[in-house]
Write a protein that holds these residues in place. Structure first.
Motif, PDB file in Angstrom:
ATOM      1  N   UNK A  24      48.487  13.827  17.551  1.00 41.34           N
ATOM      2  CA  UNK A  24      49.884  13.755  17.121  1.00 41.34           C
ATOM      3  C   UNK A  24      50.789  14.723  17.875  1.00 41.34           C
ATOM      4  N   UNK A  25      50.304  15.972  18.064  1.00 39.96           N
ATOM      5  CA  UNK A  25      51.161  17.010  18.646  1.00 39.96           C
ATOM      6  C   UNK A  25      50.718  17.492  20.028  1.00 39.96           C
ATOM      7  N   UNK A  26      49.512  17.108  20.442  1.00 32.52           N
ATOM      8  CA  UNK A  26      48.987  17.589  21.716  1.00 32.52           C
ATOM      9  C   UNK A  26      48.170  18.853  21.538  1.00 32.52           C
ATOM     10  N   UNK A  27      47.370  19.170  22.536  1.00 30.76           N
ATOM     11  CA  UNK A  27      46.482  20.337  22.462  1.00 30.76           C
ATOM     12  C   UNK A  27      47.263  21.644  22.442  1.00 30.76           C
ATOM     13  N   UNK A  28      48.287  21.750  23.286  1.00 34.18           N
ATOM     14  CA  UNK A  28      49.013  23.005  23.451  1.00 34.18           C
ATOM     15  C   UNK A  28      49.797  23.390  22.201  1.00 34.18           C
ATOM     16  N   UNK A  29      50.384  22.405  21.528  1.00 33.43           N
ATOM     17  CA  UNK A  29      51.277  22.700  20.403  1.00 33.43           C
ATOM     18  C   UNK A  29      50.553  22.864  19.068  1.00 33.43           C
ATOM     19  N   UNK A  30      49.297  22.486  19.020  1.00 30.74           N
ATOM     20  CA  UNK A  30      48.529  22.622  17.782  1.00 30.74           C
ATOM     21  C   UNK A  30      47.941  24.027  17.683  1.00 30.74           C
ATOM     22  N   UNK A  31      48.149  24.689  16.545  1.00 33.58           N
ATOM     23  CA  UNK A  31      47.657  26.055  16.354  1.00 33.58           C
ATOM     24  C   UNK A  31      46.463  26.078  15.397  1.00 33.58           C
ATOM     25  N   UNK A  32      45.782  27.206  15.354  1.00 27.82           N
ATOM     26  CA  UNK A  32      44.669  27.372  14.423  1.00 27.82           C
ATOM     27  C   UNK A  32      45.174  27.288  12.983  1.00 27.82           C
ATOM     28  N   UNK A  33      46.380  27.790  12.728  1.00 23.41           N
ATOM     29  CA  UNK A  33      46.975  27.691  11.397  1.00 23.41           C
ATOM     30  C   UNK A  33      47.155  26.228  10.994  1.00 23.41           C
ATOM     31  N   UNK A  34      47.613  25.412  11.946  1.00 22.23           N
ATOM     32  CA  UNK A  34      47.795  23.990  11.680  1.00 22.23           C
ATOM     33  C   UNK A  34      46.459  23.332  11.319  1.00 22.23           C
ATOM     34  N   UNK A  35      45.431  23.676  12.058  1.00 23.78           N
ATOM     35  CA  UNK A  35      44.114  23.069  11.845  1.00 23.78           C
ATOM     36  C   UNK A  35      43.541  23.471  10.494  1.00 23.78           C
ATOM     37  N   UNK A  36      43.702  24.764  10.132  1.00 26.23           N
ATOM     38  CA  UNK A  36      43.217  25.238   8.832  1.00 26.23           C
ATOM     39  C   UNK A  36      43.941  24.525   7.695  1.00 26.23           C
ATOM     40  N   UNK A  37      45.251  24.367   7.836  1.00 28.71           N
ATOM     41  CA  UNK A  37      46.053  23.690   6.815  1.00 28.71           C
ATOM     42  C   UNK A  37      45.629  22.226   6.668  1.00 28.71           C
ATOM     43  N   UNK A  38      45.397  21.567   7.812  1.00 26.56           N
ATOM     44  CA  UNK A  38      44.992  20.158   7.786  1.00 26.56           C
ATOM     45  C   UNK A  38      43.642  19.981   7.096  1.00 26.56           C
ATOM     46  N   UNK A  39      42.749  20.953   7.293  1.00 22.10           N
ATOM     47  CA  UNK A  39      41.413  20.882   6.691  1.00 22.10           C
ATOM     48  C   UNK A  39      41.412  21.340   5.235  1.00 22.10           C
ATOM     49  N   UNK A  40      42.540  21.899   4.770  1.00 15.05           N
ATOM     50  CA  UNK A  40      42.632  22.374   3.395  1.00 15.05           C
ATOM     51  C   UNK A  40      41.870  23.662   3.172  1.00 15.05           C
ATOM     52  N   UNK A  41      41.753  24.483   4.233  1.00 20.17           N
ATOM     53  CA  UNK A  41      41.017  25.733   4.147  1.00 20.17           C
ATOM     54  C   UNK A  41      41.859  26.874   4.720  1.00 20.17           C
ATOM     55  N   UNK A  42      41.452  28.087   4.431  1.00 20.62           N
ATOM     56  CA  UNK A  42      42.135  29.244   4.983  1.00 20.62           C
ATOM     57  C   UNK A  42      41.678  29.533   6.402  1.00 20.62           C
ATOM     58  N   UNK A  43      42.441  30.363   7.114  1.00 19.55           N
ATOM     59  CA  UNK A  43      42.089  30.688   8.503  1.00 19.55           C
ATOM     60  C   UNK A  43      40.749  31.396   8.594  1.00 19.55           C
ATOM     61  N   UNK A  44      40.429  32.195   7.585  1.00 22.79           N
ATOM     62  CA  UNK A  44      39.157  32.931   7.629  1.00 22.79           C
ATOM     63  C   UNK A  44      37.976  31.959   7.618  1.00 22.79           C
ATOM     64  N   UNK A  45      38.107  30.896   6.823  1.00 18.73           N
ATOM     65  CA  UNK A  45      37.050  29.872   6.793  1.00 18.73           C
ATOM     66  C   UNK A  45      36.957  29.167   8.134  1.00 18.73           C
ATOM     67  N   UNK A  46      38.107  28.861   8.721  1.00 10.65           N
ATOM     68  CA  UNK A  46      38.144  28.186  10.021  1.00 10.65           C
ATOM     69  C   UNK A  46      37.464  29.035  11.088  1.00 10.65           C
ATOM     70  N   UNK A  47      37.780  30.344  11.097  1.00  5.18           N
ATOM     71  CA  UNK A  47      37.204  31.238  12.113  1.00  5.18           C
ATOM     72  C   UNK A  47      35.710  31.476  11.888  1.00  5.18           C
ATOM     73  N   UNK A  48      35.228  31.189  10.694  1.00  9.89           N
ATOM     74  CA  UNK A  48      33.793  31.298  10.442  1.00  9.89           C
ATOM     75  C   UNK A  48      33.031  30.245  11.240  1.00  9.89           C
ATOM     76  N   UNK A  49      33.649  29.077  11.399  1.00  5.58           N
ATOM     77  CA  UNK A  49      33.007  27.970  12.107  1.00  5.58           C
ATOM     78  C   UNK A  49      33.370  27.924  13.591  1.00  5.58           C
ATOM     79  N   UNK A  50      34.605  28.292  13.903  1.00  8.35           N
ATOM     80  CA  UNK A  50      35.078  28.222  15.289  1.00  8.35           C
ATOM     81  C   UNK A  50      35.905  29.463  15.620  1.00  8.35           C
ATOM     82  N   UNK A  51      35.581  30.096  16.728  1.00  5.10           N
ATOM     83  CA  UNK A  51      36.246  31.342  17.102  1.00  5.10           C
ATOM     84  C   UNK A  51      37.635  31.121  17.696  1.00  5.10           C
ATOM     85  N   UNK A  52      37.897  29.916  18.218  1.00  4.50           N
ATOM     86  CA  UNK A  52      39.178  29.655  18.875  1.00  4.50           C
ATOM     87  C   UNK A  52      39.479  28.168  18.882  1.00  4.50           C
ATOM     88  N   UNK A  53      40.712  27.840  19.219  1.00  6.74           N
ATOM     89  CA  UNK A  53      41.105  26.439  19.340  1.00  6.74           C
ATOM     90  C   UNK A  53      40.322  25.771  20.460  1.00  6.74           C
TER      91      UNK A  53
END
Length: 204
Positions: A24-53
């Motif tokens: 929808x937004x492209x690789x460059x414009x999508x942030x880790x915050x966006x991904x965490x929000x889309x998954x319904x989880x906090x950033x800390x949970x996201x970083x547990x599985x993936x260190x970076x975009x």
């Protein structure tokens, strides 16, 4: 039927959400915050599985690449002749890439961005090298099959390596031109023509 573990389910949800955002937004414009929000989880949970975009992008591309090569290998195995196997590789690869929207669009976008900026980023180089090694191996096995069945002349190991590289490079160059000029519908027709020309030179 195998029951998926909680971690596996959550990982897939993160990748699925990231995939939608990238499209929808492209690789460059999508942030880790966006991904965490889309998954319904906090950033800390996201970083547990993936260190970076970039690590998330890698995971999506590699997962889709595994499915792509599984489909290619299945189609190649079912084709009766070496020529049919080569066509099966080309057709299956192209159709799967078009169906795997994120993989195909990501590759197309990176090609266009690289041309515009006159550079190729580290991810693109790393992914392309691994992809090329796999595809070159399949092409080489098809050529070896053609030699065993008597369809193709006998070639040395060095010649087989060279032919695999030339065939793959020719295919990439043709795809690149058609992507740049937005003529994707012509790719299969021209790739089949490329196969006819190249295989006619090595037939027994």
């Amino acid at each position: 039927m195998r029951v998926k573990a909680k971690d596996e389910i959550l990982r897939e949800r993160i990748l699925s959400g990231a995939d939608k955002l990238f499209q929808k937004y492209g690789l460059a414009k999508t942030t880790m915050e966006d991904i965490a929000r889309e998954a319904g989880k906090g950033k800390s949970t996201l970083y547990y599985y993936f260190k970076s975009k970039e690590e998330i992008v890698d995971a999506i591309i590699y997962d889709e690449s595994d499915r792509l090569f599984a489909a290619i290998q299945s189609a190649v195995a079912e084709a009766p002749t070496a020529k049919d196997k080569m066509k099966a590789l080309i057709v299956t690869r192209f159709n799967r890439l078009r169906n795997l929207t994120n993989l195909y669009n990501a590759l197309v976008q990176e090609v266009r961005e690289a041309l515009a900026e006159q550079c190729v980023n580290e991810f693109s180089i790393r992914y392309r090298k691994q992809y090329d090694l796999k595809e070159a191996g399949i092409i080489k096995s098809i050529l070896q099959y053609g030699i065993v069945t008597g369809e193709f002349r006998i070639f040395s190991e060095k010649e087989l390596e060279m032919m695999s590289f030339i065939f793959m490079s020719s295919q990439r160059g043709l795809e690149l031109d058609l992507i740049i000029h937005n003529k994707l519908d012509e790719i299969l027709l021209r790739l089949n023509f490329l196969i006819e020309i190249m295989l006619s030179g090595i037939r027994k």
